[in-house]
Enzyme design. Sequence first.
Site, PDB file in Angstrom:
ATOM      1  N   GLY A   1       0.816  -1.204   0.000  1.00 29.66           N
ATOM      2  CA  GLY A   1       0.000   0.000   0.000  1.00 29.66           C
ATOM      3  C   GLY A   1       0.852   1.258   0.000  1.00 29.66           C
ATOM      4  O   GLY A   1       0.696   2.118  -0.838  1.00 29.66           O
TER       5      GLY A   1
ATOM      6  N   GLY B   1       0.757   1.432  12.929  1.00 29.62           N
ATOM      7  CA  GLY B   1      -0.031   0.207  12.998  1.00 29.62           C
ATOM      8  C   GLY B   1       0.465  -0.814  14.003  1.00 29.62           C
ATOM      9  O   GLY B   1      -0.320  -1.387  14.756  1.00 29.62           O
TER      10      GLY B   1
ATOM     11  N   ILE C   1      11.327  -4.006  19.494  1.00 24.20           N
ATOM     12  CA  ILE C   1      11.094  -4.588  18.177  1.00 24.20           C
ATOM     13  C   ILE C   1      10.294  -5.870  18.385  1.00 24.20           C
ATOM     14  O   ILE C   1      10.787  -6.850  18.934  1.00 24.20           O
ATOM     15  CB  ILE C   1      12.433  -4.855  17.456  1.00 24.20           C
ATOM     16  CG1 ILE C   1      13.215  -3.537  17.279  1.00 24.20           C
ATOM     17  CG2 ILE C   1      12.184  -5.524  16.110  1.00 24.20           C
ATOM     18  CD1 ILE C   1      12.493  -2.456  16.489  1.00 24.20           C
TER      19      ILE C   1
ATOM     20  N   ASN D   1       9.002  -8.087  16.363  1.00 23.56           N
ATOM     21  CA  ASN D   1       9.417  -9.263  15.590  1.00 23.56           C
ATOM     22  C   ASN D   1      10.603  -8.839  14.728  1.00 23.56           C
ATOM     23  O   ASN D   1      10.425  -8.228  13.670  1.00 23.56           O
ATOM     24  CB  ASN D   1       8.251  -9.755  14.717  1.00 23.56           C
ATOM     25  CG  ASN D   1       8.632 -10.966  13.869  1.00 23.56           C
ATOM     26  OD1 ASN D   1       9.806 -11.291  13.700  1.00 23.56           O
ATOM     27  ND2 ASN D   1       7.618 -11.633  13.337  1.00 23.56           N
ATOM     28  N   PRO D   2      11.810  -9.131  15.180  1.00 20.00           N
ATOM     29  CA  PRO D   2      12.995  -8.624  14.464  1.00 20.00           C
ATOM     30  C   PRO D   2      13.053  -9.054  13.001  1.00 20.00           C
ATOM     31  O   PRO D   2      13.603  -8.338  12.168  1.00 20.00           O
ATOM     32  CB  PRO D   2      14.165  -9.217  15.255  1.00 20.00           C
ATOM     33  CG  PRO D   2      13.611  -9.509  16.605  1.00 20.00           C
ATOM     34  CD  PRO D   2      12.158  -9.847  16.403  1.00 20.00           C
TER      35      PRO D   2
ATOM     36  N   GLY E   1       8.414   0.898  10.237  1.00 17.43           N
ATOM     37  CA  GLY E   1       8.289   0.638   8.797  1.00 17.43           C
ATOM     38  C   GLY E   1       8.557   1.854   7.930  1.00 17.43           C
ATOM     39  O   GLY E   1       8.883   1.726   6.764  1.00 17.43           O
ATOM     40  N   GLU E   2       8.392   3.038   8.509  1.00 14.50           N
ATOM     41  CA  GLU E   2       8.667   4.249   7.739  1.00 14.50           C
ATOM     42  C   GLU E   2      10.016   4.841   8.091  1.00 14.50           C
ATOM     43  O   GLU E   2      10.653   5.504   7.264  1.00 14.50           O
ATOM     44  CB  GLU E   2       7.547   5.271   7.955  1.00 14.50           C
ATOM     45  CG  GLU E   2       6.228   4.751   7.401  1.00 14.50           C
ATOM     46  CD  GLU E   2       5.103   5.764   7.375  1.00 14.50           C
ATOM     47  OE1 GLU E   2       5.186   6.751   8.126  1.00 14.50           O
ATOM     48  OE2 GLU E   2       4.149   5.553   6.617  1.00 14.50           O
TER      49      GLU E   2
END
Lengths: 316, 733
Positions: free
Chosen positions: B244, B513, B617, B619-620, B692-693
């Site tokens: 997305g 998120g 973190i 889930n690394p 994520g960004e």
Amino acid sequence: MKSFTYERVDSSAAATAAFARTPGARFIAGGTNLLDLMKLEIETPQHLIDVSRLALDKIEATPEGGLRIGAMVRNTDLASDARVRRDYGLLTRALVAGASGQLRNKATTAGNLLQRTRCPYFYDTNQPCNKRQPGSGCAAIGGFNRLHAVVGASDACIATHPSDMAVAMRALDAAIETVDAAGKARAIPIADFYRAPAKTPHLETVLAPGELITAVTLPKPVGGTHIYHKVRDRASYAFALIAVGAIVQRDGTGRVALGGVGYKPWRVEAAEAALPRGAKPVADGLLAGAKTTHENAYKLPLVERALAGVLAQAKG
Amino acid sequence: MKFDTPATTNPIDQMKIVGKPTNRIEGPLKTTGTAPYAYERHDVAANQAYGYVVGSAIAKGRIASMNLGEARAAPGVIAIVTADNAGKLAKGDFNTAKLLGGPDIEHYHQAIALVVADSFEQARAAASLVRVEYARGKGAYDLAAAIDTAIKPKASFGTEPDSAVGNFAAAFAAAPVQLDARYTTPDHSHAMMEPHATIAAWKGDKLTVWTSNQMIAWSVGDMAKTLGIPKENIRFDSPYIGGGFGGKLFNRADVLLAALGAKAAKRPVKVALPRPLMINNTTHRPATIQRVRLGATADGKLTAIGHESWSGDLPGGGPETAVAQTRLLYAGENRMTAMRLAVLDLPEGNAMRAPGEAPGLMALEIAVDELAEKLGMDPVALRVLNDTQVDPEKPSRPFSQRQLNKCLETGADKFGWSKRAKPGVTRDGRWLVGMGVAAAFRNNLNGPSAARVRLAKSGVVTVETDMTDIGTGTYTIIAQTAAEMMGVPLDKVVVKLGDSAFPVSAGSGGQWGANSSTAGVYAACVKLREAVVQKLGLASDAVFADGKVKAGRRSVALGDAAADGELVAEDNMEYGDLAEKFQQSTFGAHFVEVGVDAMTGEIRVRRMLAVCAAGRILNPKAARSQVIGAMTMGAGAALMEELAVDKRFGFFVNHDLAGYEVPVHADIPHQDVIFLDEADPTTSPMKAKGVGELGICGVAAAVANAVYNATGVRVRNYPITLDKLLGKLPDMV
């Protein structure tokens, strides 16, 4: 995509006869370009003649010491043929610089020669394009033309020919063997195969309607060091900004053809005499009369510098 | 649950499952082609017809006439939807232009019709028979030409257009070392793999759409507004999303036209946007022109920081918030930032991965590199020197955690930064080699997020939330959260996402998120634990572990609590004012080595390293995947990505993936990611932040700085293509 009819033929004679029955038909082999163009309604043939199963898929030695490459030989098979790799390395290197593995598995030798420009305005049917719709104008002139031609273009069209393979074929003095609807065969030197855009950019080759490519022949090997340098913004899967295909002999003589600069693979034999003197005089000769835009003027120094790099590499 | 005081110890801190590098629980579905994407949901509604969108051939003006006769008569055509026959439609709050245009045209490829037919091929063929005459209007398409008309926009998403602290003008004028430079970033396309696609079906006045959407609740609300029907009559289902990057935050033409097409055809209709429409019909990251002014003392202390940005959008649109990070990234007593917005009649600008920071850092972090050179300082040392542990505009607000310096220093050490030479001198055969660095910065955002958890007799825990997984790994981190909370192994958790019938989550966007949605699951699990304890009559300090609940000497199988019926708990995580008390941000450092062909100027990335400090973190493995994907996107922004604007006709010319180049495998040889060990108790009980960004922020500048280090040529206009280097490269023999 417009509705169309389809037939599969099993001989060259049947292919040309089918064309005679259905004028306006197109031959289709790998379809890696034609199908996309049909989906966008840039090409709207009413009939397709599938020639992909013709027995033109062999690479054979010629009595003159060269190779005859069947029109249906796939790009992957051509690039990996041991004789091609040994004697015509330029051709292998140009082929593997193009497209992707999947596309090369489908694309044929004849189809590669006949692929159409990647000018983005050609691909957008809302925009004027003399190549797509004669007389409608050229949106690339005055528009986004960073990728466009600097030599051989006209006021009607500044599109480039996208093929890498054809650049190598041009340097190797290939000839294109055809058969027409009457069964008459001829061999067209690749130098004479593409038509300048002039006022009719929709006419791209000297093939007559219904004339079928059956093979491409290569003269006997010329030796030398074979280098293909394709310059592009990303490392793979992109059309050339410019490409330099060169065969350089030990004494510094050789041949050079360019991709990404004009409507055809670009070679000026007279310019090659200057090769022992370095890149500049050769580039000047190759690009004599060049006409650039603000966006594509970089191609001129780029050709010279890329050629200088190729010559340095050839010296080792 | 309200989160209004910093988290103390909680079950997540066990980190038995959370924090472990875990394969995606839905991975096998994806790798076997059995995770159905929107356009492939053949089984959800029988008798699906196909819609094909007709896009406007002009950028601005009016439809003078539209003749549907030939198209209607074409084989297989069932219905044609246009603005003329669609009935009254409102515009959604998240849309700037109408999703169905006509007679007025607002941008190129704005949808003006949907042709519905029995087959895709019939719909596409008939679409080309829709005859349209246009009256072309005059539009503005050139940002550089429009900036003189740019105005101060209103605040967008809480970001004010201007900020000022101290006396910037005086401090800059007095600074012994000054930098004043302009930078440009082009329009970018999200270019995600999966196109926008929707299947719509009506049952009476109830609409269901199976679609590909990042923000379910926003989009349900906007669709209700657009169609003028109650929200309750609309169901969105979007369990799998093929990327997305912000391009699917809002409804696009596929959703509206599938709904209208299904109504007109009286049967379910599916619509996907072909690639060219994705680029000119949907949103993009707007181009910017930026001016950065930095003033420093001779020993490198920043005394003046100024950052201005100009961008354009359709009337009613917003600015690209490219100065946002500059308000927070470095210390300095005198500061100013300003954003100005021009009207452009190009397609609609909107959020793309790290909106604001991604293009903002593309400019700011070159500027810092330029300043370092003027100072004769190492650019890592310059950044470290100007660190701040408080919000520089409001010094009473500390950062909740800020390890930017450690990111820079760790990265410098691991990358071999000390081997960096002065510009233009390092050679490797035909390649000029250079290294570059940039800081990464992206704010952490939290949003309310709800979830429902169900406990079955079998001990299986099922999580339901309208949260989406856009390829990021949401399924897995939610499963890890529920497993940790309920003391069960991962394979005892089922996660169901993307359905508007489920509790409303934060959705996927703005890197909010992961932390927000897992915090919502945490809240629901706390409630479920209470219900379990009560049901089993155990003490409230019971321990949930190994599929059992233990208190004192009693140990009971978790599923026993549901022996006489499923236990269900639901909660919404809401936030107090911790994000006002503390500045919550994520940090990183990007290191890049490039080679530049000395003859042709071709630029190839050789190595990349990111060091990230972004809270816990979860889930690394998934986080690393996010960061390397973002680094790849940053390399694309640096070197090749540009929507080419035709300034005469007002559209993006290179509107397919042959023309809009994104990096291929051959462009990205080696990437490494290091996460600093962090847990931020101010963000949520998860102690996590977004990541994520963060991964894309600063990457392009690090590439640009590496190109400078390799060649001595400073390029301030992205993308850095070889034509911008060619005339300036060292002469070669």
